[in-house]
Design a protein around this motif. Structure first.
Motif, PDB file in Angstrom:
ATOM      1  N   VAL A  24       0.759  -1.411   0.152  1.00 26.53           N
ATOM      2  CA  VAL A  24       0.065   0.007  -0.116  1.00 26.53           C
ATOM      3  C   VAL A  24       0.899   1.250  -0.118  1.00 26.53           C
ATOM      4  O   VAL A  24       0.631   2.189  -0.602  1.00 26.53           O
ATOM      5  CB  VAL A  24      -0.943  -0.010   1.496  1.00 26.53           C
ATOM      6  N   ALA A  25       1.804   1.290   0.615  1.00 24.81           N
ATOM      7  CA  ALA A  25       2.931   2.317   0.820  1.00 24.81           C
ATOM      8  C   ALA A  25       3.537   2.490  -0.487  1.00 24.81           C
ATOM      9  O   ALA A  25       3.634   3.859  -1.079  1.00 24.81           O
ATOM     10  CB  ALA A  25       3.936   2.252   1.889  1.00 24.81           C
ATOM     11  N   GLY A  26       3.627   1.513  -1.325  1.00 20.16           N
ATOM     12  CA  GLY A  26       4.324   1.446  -2.440  1.00 20.16           C
ATOM     13  C   GLY A  26       3.554   2.180  -3.614  1.00 20.16           C
ATOM     14  O   GLY A  26       3.948   2.853  -4.439  1.00 20.16           O
ATOM     15  N   LEU A  27       2.285   1.585  -3.529  1.00 23.58           N
ATOM     16  CA  LEU A  27       1.077   2.066  -4.421  1.00 23.58           C
ATOM     17  C   LEU A  27       0.736   3.631  -4.241  1.00 23.58           C
ATOM     18  O   LEU A  27       0.864   4.318  -5.044  1.00 23.58           O
ATOM     19  CB  LEU A  27       0.021   1.175  -4.145  1.00 23.58           C
ATOM     20  N   LEU A  28       0.857   4.038  -3.052  1.00 28.24           N
ATOM     21  CA  LEU A  28       0.703   5.577  -2.637  1.00 28.24           C
ATOM     22  C   LEU A  28       1.924   6.331  -3.326  1.00 28.24           C
ATOM     23  O   LEU A  28       1.877   7.285  -3.714  1.00 28.24           O
ATOM     24  CB  LEU A  28       0.474   5.616  -1.134  1.00 28.24           C
ATOM     25  N   ALA A  29       3.130   5.991  -3.062  1.00 26.43           N
ATOM     26  CA  ALA A  29       4.276   6.534  -3.547  1.00 26.43           C
ATOM     27  C   ALA A  29       4.402   6.484  -5.352  1.00 26.43           C
ATOM     28  O   ALA A  29       4.638   7.425  -5.595  1.00 26.43           O
ATOM     29  CB  ALA A  29       5.504   5.978  -3.207  1.00 26.43           C
ATOM     30  N   GLY A  30       3.579   5.564  -5.806  1.00 31.10           N
ATOM     31  CA  GLY A  30       3.624   5.536  -7.224  1.00 31.10           C
ATOM     32  C   GLY A  30       2.301   6.526  -7.545  1.00 31.10           C
ATOM     33  O   GLY A  30       2.569   7.353  -8.527  1.00 31.10           O
ATOM     34  N   CYS A  31       1.438   6.659  -6.773  1.00 35.21           N
ATOM     35  CA  CYS A  31       0.598   7.574  -7.414  1.00 35.21           C
ATOM     36  C   CYS A  31       0.946   8.995  -7.102  1.00 35.21           C
ATOM     37  O   CYS A  31       0.734  10.005  -8.030  1.00 35.21           O
ATOM     38  CB  CYS A  31      -0.755   7.524  -6.331  1.00 35.21           C
ATOM     39  N   ILE A  32       1.885   9.269  -6.094  1.00 39.38           N
ATOM     40  CA  ILE A  32       2.537  10.523  -5.941  1.00 39.38           C
ATOM     41  C   ILE A  32       3.504  10.819  -6.891  1.00 39.38           C
ATOM     42  O   ILE A  32       3.377  11.852  -7.598  1.00 39.38           O
ATOM     43  CB  ILE A  32       3.120  10.608  -4.355  1.00 39.38           C
TER      44      ILE A  32
END
Length: 64
Positions: A24-32
């Motif tokens: 989830v942290a990786g996906l959030l960073a990907g979105c950012i």
């Protein structure tokens, strides 16, 4: 006989929970990163590096 307290299945002591939080942290960073204009390899790198760092930190700092 001693009573043992069962740990919560929502605990970060379970590997699956740490992997989930890291993903989830990786996906959030990907979105950012994606909203910041990163494309291709840089976008994938942001997701992967963030997920790995999150997993390592969660593993090292988990409650025992």
């Amino acid at each position: 006989m001693t009573d043992q307290q069962h740990e919560s299945r929502w605990s970060l002591n379970h590997t699956g929970n740490r992997v989930f939080v890291a993903a989830v942290a990786g996906l959030l960073a990907g979105c950012i990163a994606g909203s910041g204009g990163a494309t291709g390899g840089l976008h994938i790198l942001a997701v992967a590096v963030t997920a790995v760092i999150a997993y390592v930190l969660l593993t090292v700092l988990r409650p025992r």
